[in-house]
Scaffold this active site. Structure first.
Site, PDB file in Angstrom:
ATOM      1  CB  ILE A 113       3.033  -1.840  -7.351  1.00 33.61           C
ATOM      2  CG1 ILE A 113       2.357  -2.744  -8.337  1.00 33.61           C
ATOM      3  CG2 ILE A 113       2.056  -0.311  -7.661  1.00 33.61           C
ATOM      4  CD1 ILE A 113       0.810  -3.340  -7.718  1.00 33.61           C
ATOM      5  NE  ARG A 114       3.269   4.157  -5.869  1.00 33.23           N
ATOM      6  CZ  ARG A 114       2.076   3.734  -6.423  1.00 33.23           C
ATOM      7  NH1 ARG A 114       1.953   3.501  -7.842  1.00 33.23           N
ATOM      8  NH2 ARG A 114       1.207   3.396  -5.664  1.00 33.23           N
ATOM      9  CG  HIS A 171       1.907  -5.878  -4.820  1.00 28.04           C
ATOM     10  ND1 HIS A 171       0.796  -5.755  -3.820  1.00 28.04           N
ATOM     11  CD2 HIS A 171       2.492  -4.764  -4.849  1.00 28.04           C
ATOM     12  CE1 HIS A 171       1.225  -4.174  -3.248  1.00 28.04           C
ATOM     13  NE2 HIS A 171       2.074  -3.759  -4.028  1.00 28.04           N
ATOM     14  CD  GLU A 206      -0.731  -8.761  -2.755  1.00 22.70           C
ATOM     15  OE1 GLU A 206       0.390  -9.001  -2.650  1.00 22.70           O
ATOM     16  OE2 GLU A 206      -0.847  -7.262  -2.760  1.00 22.70           O
ATOM     17  NE  ARG A 236       8.539   4.827   1.232  1.00 25.25           N
ATOM     18  CZ  ARG A 236       7.778   6.269   1.256  1.00 25.25           C
ATOM     19  NH1 ARG A 236       8.140   7.162   1.986  1.00 25.25           N
ATOM     20  NH2 ARG A 236       6.713   6.185   0.787  1.00 25.25           N
ATOM     21  CB  CYS A 266       5.002  -3.845  -1.625  1.00 25.23           C
ATOM     22  SG  CYS A 266       5.424  -2.756  -2.731  1.00 25.23           S
ATOM     23  N   GLY A 304       0.796  -1.143   0.029  1.00 25.03           N
ATOM     24  CA  GLY A 304       0.027  -0.129   0.054  1.00 25.03           C
ATOM     25  C   GLY A 304       0.949   1.277   0.028  1.00 25.03           C
ATOM     26  CD  GLU A 305       2.791   5.675   0.216  1.00 21.03           C
ATOM     27  OE1 GLU A 305       2.733   5.435  -0.960  1.00 21.03           O
ATOM     28  OE2 GLU A 305       3.954   6.047   0.750  1.00 21.03           O
ATOM     29  CB  SER A 306       5.316   2.430   4.081  1.00 21.69           C
ATOM     30  OG  SER A 306       6.148   3.320   3.279  1.00 21.69           O
TER      31      SER A 306
HETATM   32  N1  LIG Z   1       3.252  -1.190  -3.768  1.00 21.11           N
HETATM   33  C1  LIG Z   1       3.530  -0.621  -2.567  1.00 21.11           C
HETATM   34  O1  LIG Z   1       3.461  -1.251  -1.351  1.00 21.11           O
HETATM   35  C2  LIG Z   1       4.421   0.575  -2.778  1.00 21.11           C
HETATM   36  C3  LIG Z   1       5.078   1.047  -1.557  1.00 21.11           C
HETATM   37  C4  LIG Z   1       5.071   2.315  -1.461  1.00 21.11           C
HETATM   38  N2  LIG Z   1       5.938   3.038  -2.624  1.00 21.11           N
HETATM   39  C5  LIG Z   1       5.663   2.992  -0.005  1.00 21.11           C
HETATM   40  O2  LIG Z   1       6.832   3.551   0.217  1.00 21.11           O
HETATM   41  O3  LIG Z   1       5.081   2.716   0.904  1.00 21.11           O
END
Ligand SMILES: NC(=O)CC[C@H](N)C(=O)O
Length: 192
Positions: free
Chosen positions: A134-135, A170, A172, A106, A79, A47-49
């Site tokens: 993903i990122r 990911h 999942e 990151r 991730c 997700g987004e940490s």
């Molecule tokens: N797909 C992801 O979980 C991306 C991680 C996100 N770039 C972060 O720094 O949290």
């Protein structure tokens, strides 16, 4: 049957639930600290940490999760979840949970490659696992007790340290549930 929790504050929660259930285990979405006593292992999703951390603070998860780890319960960070588990984050003074002896960076695969798929050989899991990035972060370095499970373009993208499992991608998001199964096996072994 083992019960696997998925930290349900933010990110790819439902996808992990689906993957756990596809492996024949029971999934519990964890939204409150009190629920931690019901589960044998925990997945911290992607997700987004920074957002996830804010919600972990808001709902008081930091200390209880450290305690959960202190009881020897397995934890799997994918991730953003990998970033949450790491002891060190490049460019930051403080980690989040600081449990797994790895340094992560990151968004480290560059802007032009915001997301991509790659076939990975993952030790103990598969020789041909499609990783969805993903990122994604990568693992810059690991401590002596950490086993590197997979690399991609010379970067570490999956590792295990005893009860802790982490990956950059990911696992999942496809119908290949072997990485999830690997974690469920860790949980089963710990419970026995
Ligand atoms: N797909 C992801 O979980 C991306 C991680 C996100 N770039 C972060 O720094 O949290």
């Amino acid at each position: 049957m083992v019960k696997i929790g998925v930290l349900g504050l933010q990110g790819a929660v439902r996808e992990h639930v689906r993957s756990i259930e596809a492996c024949g285990a029971e999934a519990v979405v964890i939204k409150k600290v009190e629920q931690l006593t019901q589960i044998d292992g925990l997945i911290i999703p992607g997700g987004e940490s920074t957002t996830m951390r804010r919600l972990m603070d808001k709902y008081g998860f930091i200390e209880p999760l450290k305690q959960f780890a202190g009881e020897g319960k397995p934890m799997f960070g994918t991730c953003a979840g990998l970033i949450i588990l790491a002891k060190k984050i490049v460019g930051y003074d403080e980690p989040h949970l600081g449990l797994m002896d790895i340094t992560v960076e990151r968004n480290s695969f560059g802007r032009q490659r915001e997301s991509f798929e790659a076939s990975l050989a993952i030790k103990g899991v598969a020789d041909d696992f499609i990783g969805v990035f993903i990122r994604a972060p990568h693992i810059v370095s690991v401590g002596a007790d950490v086993d590197v499970l997979a690399t991609y373009e010379d970067r570490i993208v999956a590792a295990r340290q005893g009860q802790f499992l982490g990956c950059s991608f990911h696992p999942e998001l496809t119908d290949d549930h072997r990485m999830t199964q690997y974690f469920i096996n860790m949980v089963k072994e710990t419970k026995e």
